[in-house]
Design an enzyme around this catalytic site. Sequence first.
Site, PDB file in Angstrom:
ATOM      1  CG  HIS A 154      -0.218   0.139   2.537  1.00  0.00           C
ATOM      2  ND1 HIS A 154       0.154  -0.946   3.294  1.00  0.00           N
ATOM      3  CD2 HIS A 154       0.206   1.232   3.250  1.00  0.00           C
ATOM      4  CE1 HIS A 154       0.776  -0.545   4.385  1.00  0.00           C
ATOM      5  NE2 HIS A 154       0.818   0.790   4.391  1.00  0.00           N
ATOM      6  CG  HIS A 201      -4.054   0.046   4.897  1.00  0.00           C
ATOM      7  ND1 HIS A 201      -3.493  -1.089   5.433  1.00  0.00           N
ATOM      8  CD2 HIS A 201      -3.101   1.003   5.047  1.00  0.00           C
ATOM      9  CE1 HIS A 201      -2.275  -0.840   5.886  1.00  0.00           C
ATOM     10  NE2 HIS A 201      -2.015   0.422   5.658  1.00  0.00           N
ATOM     11  CG  HIS A 216       4.547   4.704   4.389  1.00  0.00           C
ATOM     12  ND1 HIS A 216       3.735   5.385   5.271  1.00  0.00           N
ATOM     13  CD2 HIS A 216       3.991   3.469   4.237  1.00  0.00           C
ATOM     14  CE1 HIS A 216       2.732   4.597   5.635  1.00  0.00           C
ATOM     15  NE2 HIS A 216       2.860   3.438   5.020  1.00  0.00           N
ATOM     16  CG  HIS A 248       0.689   0.810  12.730  1.00  0.00           C
ATOM     17  ND1 HIS A 248       1.421   1.939  13.025  1.00  0.00           N
ATOM     18  CD2 HIS A 248       1.090   0.418  11.500  1.00  0.00           C
ATOM     19  CE1 HIS A 248       2.227   2.212  12.010  1.00  0.00           C
ATOM     20  NE2 HIS A 248       2.051   1.304  11.082  1.00  0.00           N
ATOM     21  CE1 TYR A 257       5.092   3.701   8.034  1.00  0.00           C
ATOM     22  CE2 TYR A 257       5.003   3.650  10.429  1.00  0.00           C
ATOM     23  CZ  TYR A 257       4.364   3.603   9.202  1.00  0.00           C
ATOM     24  OH  TYR A 257       3.009   3.448   9.144  1.00  0.00           O
ATOM     25  CD  GLU A 267       4.136   0.345   7.180  1.00  0.00           C
ATOM     26  OE1 GLU A 267       3.678   0.245   8.323  1.00  0.00           O
ATOM     27  OE2 GLU A 267       3.417   0.607   6.188  1.00  0.00           O
TER      28      GLU A 267
END
Length: 310
Positions: A154, A201, A216, A248, A257, A267
């Site tokens: 992503h 996501h 990112h 997260h 990151y 990431e």
Amino acid sequence: MAMTGVLRPGHAQVRVLNLEEAVQFYRDVLGLVETGRDAQGRVYFKCWDERDHNSYVIREADRAGIDFFAFKVLDKATLDKLDADLQAYGLKTERIPAGEMLETGERVRFELPSGHVMELYAEKTAIGNGLPIVNPGPWTWQREHGIGPVRLDHALLYGPNVAEVHKIFTEVLGFYLVERVLTPDGENNAAIWLSCSHKVHDIAFAEYPEKGKLHHCSFMMESWEQVLRAGDIMSMNKVAVDIGPTRHGVTRGCTIYAWDPSGNRFETFMGGYQPYPDNTEPLTWTFDNFGQGLDYPQRKLHETFLTVVS
């Protein structure tokens, strides 16, 4: 779930300051597979377990950042329909001919109100992942070269007009909202996480005053152990790390990151839950608790996450 319409992230084209330094980094440290170079000077990569010819393209420029991010769609008819739907919504589209990118078919390009250039395409040459179709092994030697992510997962993009971007992705492209962070006043969305699949996501956006910024690109790892191994490799190669290893709260993903030599953040990510569009109420984070959403163990809103982009 049935995969129709927009299928998944397809490729990103990113600007770097020194091409050969970036090639060495992405090939030998991140462990991507170089698949070609074109007459424009672009270098093409894929992750070891990706079947298509490329997913990450770099070119040399005088400033870092992202040129465009693309999604693969089901077929040519879907590409034509989405092109028409985008135009009907009021967005200007451009047809990029097949072959302009190596081994990639015709693309539909359009610009979001956030200033980001998006592309859709239906065709890209499949070159495989180095494993046979019949009785394949679980991995190849390329998995062990560098960090070795399995796929481009992503992107998080920073820019203005996130509310309008949200409408385009949900009303035209068929995505759905998975999570969001509210603005400090609680009236609007400061950041949104969107999916076109049952991944947590496929793209995310955060409100930011400057247009077209890259926060990112994310590469999927197979396990938490592989994320920790990525951290070892980053330290061995003196890669500048931003955040992590950590988990997260948003998405529940585990992450590190870091920055490439040009200052583009990337990431290494794994995990996250699996939402479905028919039965998932979007999860909401208030801004005063976004530190926990970003870095769940430390409950810390890292300043660099909000302010450093390319």
